[in-house]
Design an enzyme around this catalytic site. Structure first.
Site, PDB file in Angstrom:
ATOM      1  N   GLU A  13      14.926 -15.190   0.527  1.00 51.46           N
ATOM      2  CA  GLU A  13      15.343 -16.236   1.480  1.00 51.46           C
ATOM      3  C   GLU A  13      14.319 -17.356   1.526  1.00 51.46           C
ATOM      4  O   GLU A  13      14.578 -18.410   2.085  1.00 51.46           O
ATOM      5  CB  GLU A  13      15.454 -15.646   2.891  1.00 51.46           C
ATOM      6  CG  GLU A  13      16.592 -14.691   3.088  1.00 51.46           C
ATOM      7  CD  GLU A  13      16.430 -13.975   4.430  1.00 51.46           C
ATOM      8  OE1 GLU A  13      15.767 -14.508   5.343  1.00 51.46           O
ATOM      9  OE2 GLU A  13      16.958 -12.855   4.537  1.00 51.46           O
TER      10      GLU A  13
ATOM     11  N   ASP B 272       0.832  -1.197   0.000  1.00 51.97           N
ATOM     12  CA  ASP B 272       0.000   0.000   0.000  1.00 51.97           C
ATOM     13  C   ASP B 272       0.876   1.260   0.000  1.00 51.97           C
ATOM     14  O   ASP B 272       1.881   1.329   0.717  1.00 51.97           O
ATOM     15  CB  ASP B 272      -0.853  -0.027   1.276  1.00 51.97           C
ATOM     16  CG  ASP B 272      -1.927   1.039   1.302  1.00 51.97           C
ATOM     17  OD1 ASP B 272      -2.824   0.977   0.457  1.00 51.97           O
ATOM     18  OD2 ASP B 272      -1.872   1.927   2.169  1.00 51.97           O
TER      19      ASP B 272
HETATM   20  C1  NOJ Z   1      -4.431   2.914  -0.832  1.00 53.65           C
HETATM   21  C2  NOJ Z   1      -5.543   1.961  -0.521  1.00 53.65           C
HETATM   22  O1  NOJ Z   1      -5.825   1.213  -1.671  1.00 53.65           O
HETATM   23  C3  NOJ Z   1      -6.693   2.812  -0.055  1.00 53.65           C
HETATM   24  O2  NOJ Z   1      -7.888   2.087   0.034  1.00 53.65           O
HETATM   25  C4  NOJ Z   1      -6.316   3.440   1.257  1.00 53.65           C
HETATM   26  O3  NOJ Z   1      -7.343   4.311   1.659  1.00 53.65           O
HETATM   27  C5  NOJ Z   1      -5.030   4.240   1.132  1.00 53.65           C
HETATM   28  N1  NOJ Z   1      -4.022   3.552   0.382  1.00 53.65           N
HETATM   29  C6  NOJ Z   1      -4.452   4.535   2.493  1.00 53.65           C
HETATM   30  O4  NOJ Z   1      -3.965   3.348   3.070  1.00 53.65           O
END
Ligand code: NOJ
Length: 550
Positions: A265, A218
């Site tokens: 690893e 993310d």
């Molecule tokens: C991207 C994620 O896909 C989204 O749903 C989220 O709100 C933001 N990052 C923050 O984590």
């Protein structure tokens, strides 16, 4: 029709023929809150997911990616993680996770989990410790606390704005401010602190040891901030500059080089996939250099309108940019953050970037055009070489839901912008499995954390399975042919068909897409797939055909 569920295949995890499977894989995104709900509380869960996996294997995908199911106060639907090593009770337990993983592997599906390293929840033990410890404490150094500007520190430390609207800084009672690029409940880690990096390596190992096949990372472009946290240069941004002091900083890549070594690893072919909203494509491709991640979602492709010239350009540029670093392009049309492509590609006028749509939006999509176009876009994407992602429900032709009342909306974007941005709830509605069951088979109680529209009865999976011409059968056919004909590992060669259509060869298949109004000839050969039933020897608007030409 093949029934993959009757032929379980354990994924190759030790190299050999399955090595580098991700180069051509189709990965199905499961949004756990909205996939299947075994407990009946209206929010999906891991036992629900396990129970429906045979139907996903039958669809013909290679792997699943699960959005977060970790302990979380759910202020951003689980992207606010309080404990990276535990399952939130609303989704089940760690044992439920293990059982789900075993079920998936038994069906031949690899499993990718979501990792959220840019920020934690404000309920994470480190953040609670930081708040309690006070200004100047070591505990605060794991996050980005600063004194404010102004005579009394009453102004935020810089001009950064949250992606969800409003300032990216919140002041705590002792007067300091902390950074949160997203919601106030999502404080950003300070990746300069060695304990942060070490903690995430432990988290990687925790899930790798349990047997996961990889991670979707993310906000992969956000972990590293520019030294000194300088203001955003708003003049430059207004003039089109993509430079940002918090996204796409060069030193972010060190993190992924370390993670690559950790994954190496482990036996088998474990993968990292970057959620990196950076442009241009060359910058995105830096995340998938040979010693970093393996895939990066191609959001430039996702954001390209339904236009032949623009799509041809982005396809060419993607293949070139990713190819230059030895990585495959990774195509995607929909996910839990964007308007479902079945609706998005037909919206007139196109809504402002990131605004979402709601009941009073000026942008509307004609339902017939949008379904044809959504199916055509998928047929085009799944014929391209490289990897691809499919978001739950797109195989049913689900549209974006607009009929969600303000008080039912849960995306923090809606509240933080006082409703100016509709947010992402419309693509997150629990999906329909059975037309005549409570909550359309999402659970047995009829509860649903977001309202399911009545029109979804007609789109439920059981009404589409084995029905010739249904959207579900289109996806199954496309995925089977793609695998049998090796399209994911093929090469693309353009053919000339004018400016409002696209045609290319990929191995023995010729693909033609009509994005304009004039009819386009179907090449001679065996018709393998059509995105809508062909009623003439030529392709009408918003139709795609795959033809075996040699
Ligand atoms: C991207 C994620 O896909 C989204 O749903 C989220 O709100 C933001 N990052 C923050 O984590």
């Amino acid at each position: 029709m093949t029934d993959a569920s009757s032929q379980p295949v354990v994924p190759e995890t030790t190299g050999g023929p399955g090595a580098e499977w991700w180069r051509s894989a189709v990965i199905y995104q499961i949004y756990p809150r909205s996939f299947a709900d075994a407990s009946g509380d209206g929010i999906g869960d891991l036992p629900g997911i396990a129970s429906r996996l045979p139907q996903i294997a039958e669809l013909g995908v290679d792997a699943i990616w699960l959005s977060p199911f970790y302990r979380s106060p759910q202020k951003d639907a689980g992207y606010d993680v309080a404990d990276y090593r535990d399952v939130d009770p609303i989704f089940g337990t760690l044992d439920d996770f293990d059982r789900m993983l075993e079920t998936a592997h038994g069906l031949g599906l690899r499993v990718i989990v979501d990792l959220v390293p840019n920020h934690s929840s404000d309920q994470h033990e480190w953040f609670r410790e930081a708040l309690a410890a006070g200004a100047g404490s070591e505990a605060r150094e794991r996050y980005i606390f600063r004194d404010g500007k102004g005579s009394d520190g009453e102004l935020p430390p810089n001009n950064w704005q949250s992606v969800f609207g409003g300032p990216a800084w919140t002041r705590v009672p002792d007067g300091q401010w902390y950074l949160h690029l997203f919601d106030t409940s999502q404080p950003d880690f300070d990746w300069n602190h060695p304990e942060v990096g070490d903690m995430f390596v432990d988290v990687l190992r925790f899930w790798l040891d349990r047997g996961v096949d990889g991670f979707r990372v993310d906000v992969a472009h956000g972990n590293a901030k520019a030294p000194g946290l300088p203001d955003v240069d708003e003049e430059k941004v207004a003039a089109g500059s993509m430079d940002s002091p918090f996204f796409g900083q060069e030193h972010v890549h060190e993190i992924y080089r370390r993670w690559h070594e950790v994954l190496d690893e482990y036996e088998g072919d474990r993968v990292l996939c970057a959620e990196a909203w950076v442009q241009p494509l060359e910058k995105m491709a830096r995340f998938v250099r040979p010693d970093e991640m393996h895939q990066a979602f191609n959001f430039v492709y996702l954001e390209t309108p339904w236009d032949a010239r623009q799509l041809r350009t982005v396809i060419d540029e993607s293949i070139e940019a990713f190819g230059a670093v030895g990585a495959p392009p990774t195509w995607v049309l929909s996910n839990h953050d964007t308007i479902r492509h079945r609706t998005r590609l037909a919206l007139v006028p196109p809504p402002p970037h990131g605004a979402g749509i709601g009941p009073t939006s000026a942008s509307k999509a004609d339902p017939t055009v949008s379904l044809r176009r959504g199916r055509a876009a998928t047929a085009l994407m799944l014929a391209l070489p490289g990897g691809a992602y499919v978001y739950q429900g797109e195989e049913l032709g689900l549209p974006e839901v607009t009929a969600i009342e303000p008080e039912q909306r849960q995306d923090p974007t809606f509240a933080r912008t006082q409703g100016e941005l509709w947010g992402r709830d419309g693509c997150r509605v629990p999906i329909p499995w059975e037309a005549d069951a409570p909550a359309y088979g999402f659970n047995a109680t009829g509860e649903s954390w977001l309202p399911q529209p009545p029109e979804w009865a007609a789109l439920a999976r059981d009404g589409q399975a084995d029905v010739a011409g249904s959207t579900l059968e289109l996806y199954r056919l496309a995925l089977r042919l793609r695998r049998e004909l090796g399209l994911g590992t093929g090469e693309l060669e353009w053919l000339d068909v004018g400016s409002t259509a696209l045609a290319f060869r990929n191995g023995r298949v010729t693909v033609v897409a009509n994005l304009g109004h004039d009819a386009v000839d179907v090449p001679r050969g065996e018709i393998l797939l059509t995105s809508s039933p062909l009623d003439a020897a030529s392709l009408a608007a918003d139709e795609v055909v795959w033809v075996r030409t040699s």
